[in-house]
Write an enzyme that holds these catalytic residues in place. Sequence first.
Site, short mmCIF file in Angstrom:
data_model
loop_
_atom_site.label_atom_id
_atom_site.label_comp_id
_atom_site.label_asym_id
_atom_site.label_seq_id
_atom_site.Cartn_x
_atom_site.Cartn_y
_atom_site.Cartn_z
N ARG A 63 33.22 -1.29 32.13
CA ARG A 63 32.01 -0.54 32.55
C ARG A 63 31.56 -0.90 33.97
O ARG A 63 30.42 -1.32 34.17
CB ARG A 63 30.85 -0.76 31.58
N PRO A 64 32.39 -0.71 35.00
CA PRO A 64 31.98 -1.02 36.37
C PRO A 64 30.88 -0.07 36.86
O PRO A 64 30.63 0.96 36.24
CB PRO A 64 33.27 -0.80 37.17
N ASP B 177 31.43 9.38 22.09
CA ASP B 177 30.45 8.75 21.18
C ASP B 177 30.56 9.27 19.75
O ASP B 177 29.82 8.80 18.88
CB ASP B 177 29.03 8.96 21.72
N ARG C 166 22.85 -2.21 29.07
CA ARG C 166 23.43 -1.87 30.37
C ARG C 166 22.68 -0.76 31.07
O ARG C 166 22.58 -0.70 32.28
CB ARG C 166 24.88 -1.40 30.21
N LYS D 82 18.69 9.21 22.44
CA LYS D 82 18.72 7.90 23.10
C LYS D 82 19.21 8.05 24.54
O LYS D 82 18.60 7.56 25.49
CB LYS D 82 19.64 6.93 22.37
N ASN D 83 20.32 8.76 24.72
CA ASN D 83 20.95 8.82 26.04
C ASN D 83 20.25 9.77 27.01
O ASN D 83 20.60 9.82 28.18
CB ASN D 83 22.43 9.16 25.89
N ARG E 96 20.34 -0.28 17.72
CA ARG E 96 20.16 0.07 19.13
C ARG E 96 20.11 1.58 19.33
O ARG E 96 19.52 2.06 20.29
CB ARG E 96 21.32 -0.49 19.97
N LEU F 95 30.80 3.29 41.40
CA LEU F 95 30.45 4.65 41.84
C LEU F 95 28.96 4.77 42.14
O LEU F 95 28.55 5.49 43.05
CB LEU F 95 30.84 5.66 40.76
N CYS G 132 31.12 -4.54 28.31
CA CYS G 132 30.62 -4.63 26.94
C CYS G 132 31.79 -4.45 26.00
O CYS G 132 32.94 -4.34 26.44
CB CYS G 132 29.53 -3.58 26.70
C1 EPZ Z 1 26.97 6.98 29.09
O1 EPZ Z 1 27.43 5.69 29.51
C2 EPZ Z 1 26.43 6.79 27.66
N1 EPZ Z 1 25.34 5.83 27.70
C3 EPZ Z 1 27.53 6.29 26.73
O2 EPZ Z 1 27.03 6.24 25.41
C4 EPZ Z 1 28.67 7.29 26.75
O3 EPZ Z 1 29.74 6.81 25.98
C5 EPZ Z 1 29.16 7.52 28.20
O4 EPZ Z 1 28.06 7.93 29.04
C6 EPZ Z 1 30.23 8.59 28.29
O5 EPZ Z 1 29.81 9.78 27.74
C7 EPZ Z 1 24.11 6.25 28.05
O6 EPZ Z 1 23.87 7.39 28.39
C8 EPZ Z 1 23.02 5.23 28.05
P1 EPZ Z 1 30.05 6.64 32.36
P2 EPZ Z 1 27.80 5.42 31.05
O7 EPZ Z 1 29.48 6.09 33.60
O8 EPZ Z 1 26.87 6.16 31.91
C9 EPZ Z 1 33.90 4.52 34.22
C10 EPZ Z 1 26.58 5.33 23.27
O9 EPZ Z 1 27.34 5.06 22.33
N2 EPZ Z 1 33.08 4.21 35.40
O10 EPZ Z 1 30.15 8.11 32.24
O11 EPZ Z 1 27.92 3.97 31.23
C11 EPZ Z 1 33.48 3.72 32.98
O12 EPZ Z 1 34.01 2.44 32.97
C12 EPZ Z 1 26.98 4.97 24.71
O13 EPZ Z 1 25.49 5.88 23.13
C13 EPZ Z 1 33.68 3.66 36.50
O14 EPZ Z 1 34.91 3.45 36.51
O15 EPZ Z 1 29.27 6.07 31.09
C14 EPZ Z 1 34.00 4.59 31.85
O16 EPZ Z 1 35.33 4.29 31.61
C15 EPZ Z 1 28.23 4.17 24.79
N3 EPZ Z 1 32.91 3.35 37.59
C16 EPZ Z 1 33.85 5.99 32.42
O17 EPZ Z 1 33.70 5.87 33.83
C17 EPZ Z 1 31.56 3.57 37.61
O18 EPZ Z 1 30.90 3.25 38.60
C18 EPZ Z 1 32.64 6.75 31.88
O19 EPZ Z 1 31.49 5.97 32.11
C19 EPZ Z 1 30.96 4.14 36.48
C20 EPZ Z 1 31.74 4.46 35.38
#
Ligand code: EPZ
Length: 419
Positions: free
Chosen positions: A123-124, A306, A94, A24-25, A398, A127, A118
């Site tokens: 989830r900001p 995850d 998202r 999926k990811n 999902r 970056l 969510c």
């Molecule tokens: C990806 O989400 C995955 N989703 C998530 O899987 C996974 O948990 C996550 O990476 C971490 O491994 C997909 O690939 C579609 P991040 P993503 O940006 O990209 C913070 C599942 O169960 N952050 O690495 O949204 C954020 O809030 C899902 O399959 C900022 O602060 O994750 C979080 O605390 C859930 N500012 C951390 O970084 C930003 O601009 C990691 O988020 C972006 C992120």
Amino acid sequence: MSETLISVEGGCRLSGKIAASGSKNAVLPIIAAALLSSGTCKILDVPKLADVDVICQVLEGLGAVLSWQDKELHIKTTGLSSYEAPEELVSKMRASFLVMGPLLARMGKAKVSLPGGCAIGARPVALHIKGFEALGASVRTEQGYVLAETAGLKGARIYLDLPSVGATENLMMAATLAEGSTVLENAAEEPEIVDLANFINSMGGRIRGAGTKIIKIDGVTELGGCEHQVIPDRIEAGSYLVAAAITGGELVVDNVIPDHLKPVIAKMQEAGCLIREEESSLHILADGQLRAVDIKTLPYPGFPTDMQAQFMALMTRAQGASVITETIFENRFMHAEELRRMGANIRINGSSAVVEGPSTMQGAPVKATDLRAGMALILAALAAEGRTEISNINVIDRGYDDLVNKLSGVGANIWRSDQ
Ligand code: EPZ
């Protein structure tokens, strides 16, 4: 209004072969990246998931032409007619925000609904936006939408404050069609990022270093079509390893890249499971005697967030106290309350949870609060006494392809029912 539930009669020892689907990811950003192409992309082994349906609807709304042959998805983006990804779709999923980079690079403009938070956290996307600005785009937020414009992106050196998966993917895609070279530092290293880079390079992109902390992207003026096989879903495969362990069973999990699951395999062996690695499968043998182990979620190659919920379910059956620390998301323990309803002994203390085991888990009516929490409840139910009824299962659909059939294929007593 009737609701569909997943029901599980616990106590069955799982055995046999079960296969993971495409990731999926990996496939969600890959489908978004098809927007960069001026040709036709053929993506193989695309999982049948609600999230995939949503990103396909986003692309169709932008003017892309999509067609399916079983799990093969063909995407033609020669006639894009819009640069807007609407709120009603982005709010459902998202990861739709990942069309921002490709649209900005390809069309010089993008308007995407702000994803918002969510169940598991705020989830900001700051970056992502900071990176687009570094590439020369002007970005503003207006009425719940992020609007970005550029006369032409220019390569830049971007240091990510934290190794965000989504920001790494969005900026890697944007930089692919930028003028000059981009260096992403402190980039995320997940296998899904490597798969995305391979997809883009097969269209004619020039990305090096994906899978490491430093990714170099030399911009090109145009990308062609390609054919790409999506990597297997390591989180789905990891969930099946836990299914074998929690039922004291024996499974061969097929369509796996064992390297992608190293931190999970190590913790399961520490807990007392026997795991043999084959080229593209994992053979797990468990006797139900589990030891408590501590885990701390970290960016790849650390223990994946995850898999945290599934592991918490496993630790309810283990001998002793395990400490589970969540460092990625600020609100990812909602499954603990539902596991407690089934009889688990779990104390939450800030970003750590202490699980005392073994608990005799009882079937109960419980609610899936998010995708991985839902899977954790199914796993706990497989080992519980009596029947468990899980509601809000759309969150499970999902991210797990054909889950009920796959689990009943290895001996689980599980079914869907309308209530
Ligand atoms: C990806 O989400 C995955 N989703 C998530 O899987 C996974 O948990 C996550 O990476 C971490 O491994 C997909 O690939 C579609 P991040 P993503 O940006 O990209 C913070 C599942 O169960 N952050 O690495 O949204 C954020 O809030 C899902 O399959 C900022 O602060 O994750 C979080 O605390 C859930 N500012 C951390 O970084 C930003 O601009 C990691 O988020 C972006 C992120």
